[in-house]
Every structure is written in C-alpha cells, then in structure tokens.
Design a protein around this motif. Structure first.
Motif, short mmCIF file in Angstrom:
data_model
loop_
_atom_site.label_atom_id
_atom_site.label_comp_id
_atom_site.label_asym_id
_atom_site.label_seq_id
_atom_site.Cartn_x
_atom_site.Cartn_y
_atom_site.Cartn_z
N UNK A 150 0.83 -1.21 0.00
CA UNK A 150 0.00 0.00 0.00
C UNK A 150 0.87 1.26 0.00
N UNK A 151 1.90 1.27 0.83
CA UNK A 151 2.79 2.43 0.91
C UNK A 151 3.58 2.62 -0.39
N UNK A 152 4.04 1.52 -0.96
CA UNK A 152 4.77 1.59 -2.23
C UNK A 152 3.86 2.12 -3.34
N UNK A 153 2.62 1.62 -3.38
CA UNK A 153 1.66 2.09 -4.38
C UNK A 153 1.41 3.59 -4.25
N UNK A 154 1.30 4.08 -3.02
CA UNK A 154 1.10 5.51 -2.81
C UNK A 154 2.31 6.30 -3.29
N UNK A 155 3.51 5.78 -3.03
CA UNK A 155 4.75 6.47 -3.47
C UNK A 155 4.83 6.53 -4.98
N UNK A 156 4.56 5.42 -5.63
CA UNK A 156 4.64 5.36 -7.09
C UNK A 156 3.60 6.28 -7.72
N UNK A 157 2.44 6.37 -7.11
CA UNK A 157 1.38 7.25 -7.60
C UNK A 157 1.82 8.71 -7.62
N UNK A 158 2.68 9.09 -6.68
CA UNK A 158 3.17 10.47 -6.58
C UNK A 158 4.21 10.81 -7.63
N UNK A 159 4.81 9.81 -8.26
CA UNK A 159 5.81 10.09 -9.29
C UNK A 159 6.99 9.14 -9.22
N UNK A 160 8.04 9.41 -9.98
CA UNK A 160 9.20 8.52 -9.99
C UNK A 160 9.69 8.25 -8.57
N UNK A 161 9.98 7.01 -8.30
CA UNK A 161 10.29 6.60 -6.94
C UNK A 161 11.53 5.72 -6.89
N UNK A 162 12.47 6.10 -6.05
CA UNK A 162 13.61 5.25 -5.69
C UNK A 162 13.60 5.24 -4.17
N UNK A 163 13.39 4.07 -3.56
CA UNK A 163 13.24 3.97 -2.12
C UNK A 163 14.60 3.96 -1.42
#
Length: 136
Positions: free
Chosen positions: A58-71
């Motif tokens: 769920x948290x990863x999906x929210x991050x990806x929804x906001x734009x390019x993501x590198x954790x």
C-alpha cells in the motif's frame, strides 16, 4: 534521513486504520524516497485472502502514484509483539524500487528497532537492469 521516533509514532497512529478482520493483525508501513517524500500504507485484508494487500505494498503504491520513486528506507510496524519484517512478495517489491543499501526498519511496539538492508532480506532478488532492460 527521517526521524525514526516521529515515523514510529505516525505508524502506531495509523495501525488503527488497517482493515484486518480475518487475521486480527494490523500492519502499517512507510516508505521514504530519495527526494525525502514519505508515504504510508496499512494492510487491507479481503475474504478472498490472496487478494488482500500488505501495508508495504500500500505504501509503495502511494509512493509510485506520486511520481518517480527510488526507495531509500522502508519502515514497518504491527500490532504483534516484537519485530516484523516484510513478506517475500513485499521484499521483491521493495527490491525492485530500492536504491542500493535501502534500509528496512522494523519498529517494535516496545521501542525495539531492527535494521536490515533489502539486500540482506532478499539476497538473490532480481530487477531489470535499467540501461539494458535485462534481468539481473
């Protein structure tokens, strides 16, 4: 780096939002991206058990929804005593979006903190090589 006590308090607050009527185990997660963004998620269970969603997903999906993501960091807390770690599927999700050395932080209800890199938790994970489009 995000302040761990601040994240721990926020995850504890969000545990109440988890939808866990079948297992009774509430999980909350936060992921921190290279740009400093922090997004949150909780587990959402479903009567068709495999269709539920882990807090980390769920948290990863929210991050990806906001734009390019590198954790760069992932935090996990649960209603269980002791430390909890992401399941195998979530380890792979984290691995695919993780910067090298991405830290996974497990936050116990009693204040205990465990830290592992995603490479320690998933030593033989695979991802597409960014430039060649090949699996490595």
């Amino acid at each position: 780096m995000t302040d761990t006590p601040e994240i721990a308090a926020e995850l504890r607050r969000r545990l109440a939002h988890a939808h866990a009527p079948y297992s009774g185990v509430q999980v909350a997660a936060a992921v921190e991206s290279e740009d400093g963004r922090v997004t949150y998620g909780v587990n959402v269970e479903n009567a068709a058990y495999p269709l539920g969603q882990c807090a980390e997903a769920s948290a990863i999906g929210a991050a990806v929804t906001e734009g390019p993501t590198r954790l760069t960091r992932v935090y996990v807390a649960s209603s269980l005593p002791g430390l909890v770690w992401p399941c195998g599927g979530c380890r792979q999700k984290i691995f695919e979006l993780a910067a090298e050395g991405c830290e996974v932080v497990s936050l116990g209800a009693d204040g205990e903190v465990g830290r592992q890199t995603i490479e320690q938790l998933l030593p033989l994970g695979f991802r597409l090589e960014p430039r060649a489009g090949r699996r490595v």
